[in-house]
Design a protein around this motif. Sequence first.
Motif, mmCIF file in Angstrom:
data_model
loop_
_atom_site.group_PDB
_atom_site.id
_atom_site.type_symbol
_atom_site.label_atom_id
_atom_site.label_comp_id
_atom_site.label_asym_id
_atom_site.label_seq_id
_atom_site.Cartn_x
_atom_site.Cartn_y
_atom_site.Cartn_z
ATOM 1 N N ILE A 35 0.837 -1.205 0.000
ATOM 2 C CA ILE A 35 0.000 0.000 0.000
ATOM 3 C C ILE A 35 0.868 1.250 0.000
ATOM 4 O O ILE A 35 0.611 2.210 -0.739
ATOM 5 C CB ILE A 35 -0.952 -0.005 1.213
ATOM 6 C CG1 ILE A 35 -1.997 -1.116 1.062
ATOM 7 C CG2 ILE A 35 -1.643 1.353 1.372
ATOM 8 C CD1 ILE A 35 -2.837 -1.342 2.303
ATOM 9 N N SER A 39 1.078 4.147 -2.810
ATOM 10 C CA SER A 39 0.747 5.542 -2.515
ATOM 11 C C SER A 39 1.953 6.452 -2.683
ATOM 12 O O SER A 39 1.870 7.509 -3.335
ATOM 13 C CB SER A 39 0.160 5.670 -1.104
ATOM 14 O OG SER A 39 1.098 5.269 -0.125
ATOM 15 N N GLN A 40 3.098 6.056 -2.110
ATOM 16 C CA GLN A 40 4.279 6.923 -2.141
ATOM 17 C C GLN A 40 4.988 6.879 -3.488
ATOM 18 O O GLN A 40 5.612 7.863 -3.893
ATOM 19 C CB GLN A 40 5.266 6.487 -1.041
ATOM 20 C CG GLN A 40 4.716 6.602 0.369
ATOM 21 C CD GLN A 40 4.883 7.988 0.975
ATOM 22 O OE1 GLN A 40 4.944 8.967 0.263
ATOM 23 N NE2 GLN A 40 4.960 8.053 2.282
ATOM 24 N N ALA A 43 0.696 6.940 -6.580
ATOM 25 C CA ALA A 43 -0.487 7.794 -6.455
ATOM 26 C C ALA A 43 -0.138 9.216 -6.000
ATOM 27 O O ALA A 43 -0.619 10.194 -6.586
ATOM 28 C CB ALA A 43 -1.487 7.151 -5.481
ATOM 29 N N ILE A 44 0.691 9.342 -4.964
ATOM 30 C CA ILE A 44 1.018 10.683 -4.467
ATOM 31 C C ILE A 44 1.905 11.446 -5.445
ATOM 32 O O ILE A 44 1.672 12.644 -5.683
ATOM 33 C CB ILE A 44 1.639 10.608 -3.063
ATOM 34 C CG1 ILE A 44 0.548 10.242 -2.055
ATOM 35 C CG2 ILE A 44 2.276 11.931 -2.676
ATOM 36 C CD1 ILE A 44 1.012 10.134 -0.638
ATOM 37 N N LEU A 109 0.407 14.256 3.966
ATOM 38 C CA LEU A 109 -0.595 13.306 4.459
ATOM 39 C C LEU A 109 -1.459 13.877 5.570
ATOM 40 O O LEU A 109 -2.573 13.392 5.796
ATOM 41 C CB LEU A 109 0.093 12.023 4.952
ATOM 42 C CG LEU A 109 0.951 11.278 3.937
ATOM 43 C CD1 LEU A 109 1.352 9.921 4.482
ATOM 44 C CD2 LEU A 109 0.218 11.121 2.622
ATOM 45 N N ALA A 203 -7.359 8.080 -5.070
ATOM 46 C CA ALA A 203 -6.938 7.038 -4.122
ATOM 47 C C ALA A 203 -5.704 7.424 -3.326
ATOM 48 O O ALA A 203 -5.340 6.733 -2.366
ATOM 49 C CB ALA A 203 -6.663 5.737 -4.877
ATOM 50 N N ALA A 204 -5.053 8.524 -3.695
ATOM 51 C CA ALA A 204 -3.732 8.833 -3.142
ATOM 52 C C ALA A 204 -3.759 9.061 -1.640
ATOM 53 O O ALA A 204 -3.084 8.356 -0.874
ATOM 54 C CB ALA A 204 -3.137 10.052 -3.864
ATOM 55 N N LEU A 205 -4.520 10.052 -1.187
ATOM 56 C CA LEU A 205 -4.488 10.393 0.238
ATOM 57 C C LEU A 205 -5.103 9.304 1.122
ATOM 58 O O LEU A 205 -4.519 8.954 2.153
ATOM 59 C CB LEU A 205 -5.170 11.739 0.479
ATOM 60 C CG LEU A 205 -4.386 12.959 -0.034
ATOM 61 C CD1 LEU A 205 -5.175 14.242 0.203
ATOM 62 C CD2 LEU A 205 -3.018 13.048 0.625
ATOM 63 N N SER A 207 -5.265 6.050 0.649
ATOM 64 C CA SER A 207 -4.359 4.896 0.725
ATOM 65 C C SER A 207 -3.109 5.245 1.524
ATOM 66 O O SER A 207 -2.600 4.428 2.296
ATOM 67 C CB SER A 207 -3.980 4.406 -0.669
ATOM 68 O OG SER A 207 -3.255 5.400 -1.377
ATOM 69 N N ALA A 208 -2.602 6.476 1.360
ATOM 70 C CA ALA A 208 -1.403 6.878 2.081
ATOM 71 C C ALA A 208 -1.680 6.988 3.580
ATOM 72 O O ALA A 208 -0.855 6.572 4.403
ATOM 73 C CB ALA A 208 -0.893 8.216 1.550
#
Length: 309
Positions: A35, A39-40, A43-44, A109, A203-205, A207-208
């Motif tokens: 995950i 994310s890192q 996605a982010i 985040l 989904a970025a934030l 999931s992060a």
Amino acid sequence: MSILLSVILPVFVVIGLGFFAAKRRLIPEAGIDGIMRFSQGFAIPILLFQAIATLDLQENFDLRLVGTFYTGSFTCFLIGMLAAHHLFKRDWEDAVAIGFIALFSNSLLLGLPITERAFGADATQANFAIIAVHSPFCYAVGITAMEIAKAKGHPPHTIPAKVLRAIFSNSLIIGITLGLIVNLTGLPIPTVVDEGLDMLVRAALPSALFGLGGVIARYRIEGDMPTILFTLSLSLILHPSIAWLLGTQMNLSQNEFRSVVVTAAMAPGANAYLFAAMYGRATRVAASCVLLGTALSIVTAAVWLALLA
């Protein structure tokens, strides 16, 4: 209390769910790692790419704003590093890692979602202006200081290459750099690509934040408590206080002032631990600061939001 319930707690509910899932082994460590890699690593960086690519740099990239935030950030780094060496008797390499903890607020985040929930999506443009510089600035300061502390006879001319190599291997910085290129050149993004990126960005934030909770579940607060509490006081109290004082002198807009204070008030980010782990220095202090600081920021962020309101 209404600020705490409506703005801050939903963010920490997502972190808490990740923490619970990891603690109860509902998701294995490898799953949490996956995950976080998603994310890192994807996605982010895409979130940052889109935000910087569409950011009105002339309107939102204000040197007064950036100067206000990073003057406080760098001041906390220096105080943290010097106190770690002279007050807490750590060697210089440990001291740099501890200074980095005070330097690296969790701007992305925590700062971004809390600002958005408190003041609306339109209030986050200043956040992205801060975030665009955050990783490059913090890693440049931290890596340069660490390489100087580690030099011990190595030729100084090798330090810049090491710093640049470490900075530009970071996926967040790659996303920011590509966003700046698109912004400055005006390169169009095909609609189908943009819509696909939008799906990842949504989904970025979440999931992060979920992954951050899972990572925090691995840490345990142990030992070094005076150092931990001193470092957290720099992150949670001194940095936003400096941002507040300088922000009033710089005549920032209301949105800029809110963004700079909220971002400065955030707990140390997971990158503080990653930096310490990268060099194998002060990792226990870094892990404890991320864990305890994230918990304490539920209260301290509510105080700063109440003052801003």
